[in-house]
Design a protein around this motif. Structure first.
Motif, mmCIF file in Angstrom:
data_model
loop_
_atom_site.group_PDB
_atom_site.id
_atom_site.type_symbol
_atom_site.label_atom_id
_atom_site.label_comp_id
_atom_site.label_asym_id
_atom_site.label_seq_id
_atom_site.Cartn_x
_atom_site.Cartn_y
_atom_site.Cartn_z
ATOM 1 N N ARG A 270 0.861 -1.180 0.000
ATOM 2 C CA ARG A 270 0.000 0.000 0.000
ATOM 3 C C ARG A 270 0.899 1.232 0.000
ATOM 4 O O ARG A 270 1.926 1.267 0.670
ATOM 5 N N GLU A 272 1.543 4.677 1.463
ATOM 6 C CA GLU A 272 1.127 5.125 2.788
ATOM 7 C C GLU A 272 1.361 6.619 2.990
ATOM 8 O O GLU A 272 2.281 7.206 2.410
ATOM 9 N N GLY A 276 -3.522 7.888 6.887
ATOM 10 C CA GLY A 276 -3.909 6.493 6.981
ATOM 11 C C GLY A 276 -3.462 5.838 8.268
ATOM 12 O O GLY A 276 -3.804 4.686 8.541
ATOM 13 N N SER A 277 -2.713 6.582 9.075
ATOM 14 C CA SER A 277 -2.214 6.021 10.331
ATOM 15 C C SER A 277 -3.236 6.208 11.448
ATOM 16 O O SER A 277 -4.160 7.009 11.350
ATOM 17 N N PHE A 289 4.711 3.525 10.389
ATOM 18 C CA PHE A 289 3.319 3.635 9.975
ATOM 19 C C PHE A 289 2.484 2.593 10.702
ATOM 20 O O PHE A 289 2.773 1.402 10.657
ATOM 21 N N PRO A 291 -1.255 1.421 10.529
ATOM 22 C CA PRO A 291 -2.465 1.642 9.723
ATOM 23 C C PRO A 291 -3.737 1.634 10.549
ATOM 24 O O PRO A 291 -3.851 0.912 11.550
ATOM 25 N N ALA A 297 -7.138 3.336 6.171
ATOM 26 C CA ALA A 297 -5.706 3.052 6.078
ATOM 27 C C ALA A 297 -5.154 3.377 4.698
ATOM 28 O O ALA A 297 -3.938 3.568 4.543
ATOM 29 N N TRP A 298 -6.025 3.453 3.682
ATOM 30 C CA TRP A 298 -5.575 3.777 2.324
ATOM 31 C C TRP A 298 -5.525 5.293 2.090
ATOM 32 O O TRP A 298 -5.097 5.726 1.020
#
Length: 424
Positions: A270, A272, A276-277, A289, A291, A297-298
């Motif tokens: 992915r 990052e 998204g964190s 990171f 997620p 997360a994306w």
């Protein structure tokens, strides 16, 4: 239902339409002081009147609170997008944690391909429909080239049969079987932009999975238009724009769906970014990171709140009405439009052809044999906002939120006059 090609019948249908009052929730363009007949909700939905209020709220918070609006606005900006997850989940048949809003459609498809197109020497092919929307074609070919593969070898296009205007589900499934163990991904537009056909997403998804492939859907013309059950169908991922049937404004934010089986995984490939964190640790600025456990997360960057605000306004309307009621009216008004077209065709022996199959949503695509673009121009000059696609097709999309049965009748009269004026 027995339809009649009369103004009185159309007005009777409007009088008994339980969604008729929602027409007043939208701004209509006008021509010569009259509201136009608007058939292009499949390209850009009309503006909900309440959208300005939602945008003004953000502007006021920005003015009065500045940076503190992130946390102290009435709808704090840092989690603004989360308000869209529940109503969107209802629209596309998902769980709330499977939904996020970010970026725009093709950007999101590229980001999702990072996770869900992982070609190997043995399994590398992508199956899509012939002549997919150009942006999808460009996206797929560039993704394949990025992996060092030849698009002509890696991309399998399912063609329509000779002389037919639509795809057969069996042909799609047979193409999946033929690709076999070489197939890595199925990615098709759930509703075809050109002919308005609704693909059998449930059967195709099942067939793709049986072949060992992942399955995603571009729902640009499907979200807010047809019944979707993304979670129950087991779709791996999907993305859609919000400015067509969902009325969020030009070029606005895209929605994404990622099935629960792919969520809360640290090892999934992915791209990052900090949004998204995990919310709990995001502002600790950790180097690692962590997620989010859901589709957020994306996300990569913080949300463009001014863009998302009108989307939230429109989703409020969807939540009030519900997809079942919208689909019920859609079926009636599209059937009435089809009846009107057949009536005009029989009255003046015109040479146009409806190329949209019975598996359809809001859209009817009409092939104008011998008419040329002059008929389209006539319609536009006379207050019918429709859409032209080469070589000779007009697309008619009566969105159930704001189109009326009287619109359909009036369109039929204008169409008849236009055909006669243009010498059939």
């Amino acid at each position: 239902m027995q339809f009649h090609n009369t103004l009185a019948f159309a007005q009777l249908m409007d009088a008994t339409d339980t969604l008729g009052k929602y027409r007043e929730e939208f701004h209509f363009p006008k021509m010569d002081g009259e509201e136009v007949i608007y058939f292009t909700g499949n390209s850009l939905g009309l503006q909900p009147k309440r959208a300005k209020k939602y945008i003004d709220e953000v502007m006021t918070d920005w003015k009065d609170l500045a940076v503190e609006g992130h946390f102290h606005a009435e709808k704090p900006w840092w989690d603004y997008h989360e308000r869209l997850a529940l109503p969107l989940a209802k629209v596309v048949g998902a769980r709330t944690e499977e939904i996020s809003v970010m970026n725009t459609l093709t950007v999101n498809l590229h980001l999702l391909m990072v996770s869900f197109y992982r070609p190997t020497k043995k399994r590398f092919k992508i199956l899509c429909e012939e002549k997919a929307f150009p942006s999808d074609q460009y996206m797929l070919r560039s993704q394949v080239r990025f992996h060092g593969l030849d698009p002509d070898e890696a991309i399998v296009e399912v063609k329509k049969r000779e002389g037919e205007h639509f795809w057969r589900t069996q042909d799609v499934i047979e193409s999946i079987h033929a690709a076999g163990t070489e197939l890595a991904l199925v990615l098709i537009g759930g509703v075809n932009y050109y002919n308005g056909q609704v693909f059998d997403m449930e059967r195709i998804t099942k067939a793709g999975h049986a072949a060992g492939a992942l399955v995603g859907w571009d729902l640009a013309h499907a979200a807010g238009n047809i019944e979707l059950k993304l979670h129950d169908w087991g779709v791996d991922f999907a993305a859609w724009c919000s400015y067509k049937y969902m009325n969020s404004g030009p070029g606005n934010a895209s929605g994404v769906f990622i099935h629960t089986r792919h969520l809360d995984k640290k090892d999934i490939p992915r791209f990052e970014g900090w949004w998204g964190s995990k919310k709990e640790t995001r502002f600790l600025m950790k180097p690692e990171f962590e997620p989010m456990a859901n589709a957020d997360a994306w996300q990569i960057s913080n949300i463009p709140v001014l863009s998302v605000a009108p989307y939230l306004a429109s989703l409020e309307l969807f939540d009030q009405v519900g997809m079942a009621a919208l689909i019920e009216k859609r079926n009636k008004i599209v059937a009435f439009l089809e009846f009107i077209l057949h009536e005009i065709h029989s009255e003046i022996e015109s040479t146009f052809e409806i190329i949209t199959p019975s598996d359809r949503g809001c859209q009817l695509s009409v092939f104008l044999h011998g008419q040329g673009k002059s008929l389209f121009d006539y319609l536009m000059r006379n207050g019918v906002i429709t859409d032209w696609r080469e070589p000779n097709v007009i697309r008619l999309a009566p969105a159930p939120f704001y189109c009326s049965f009287e619109d359909m009748y009036r369109f039929g009269q204008i169409l008849k006059e236009g055909i006669l004026a243009n010498g059939r």
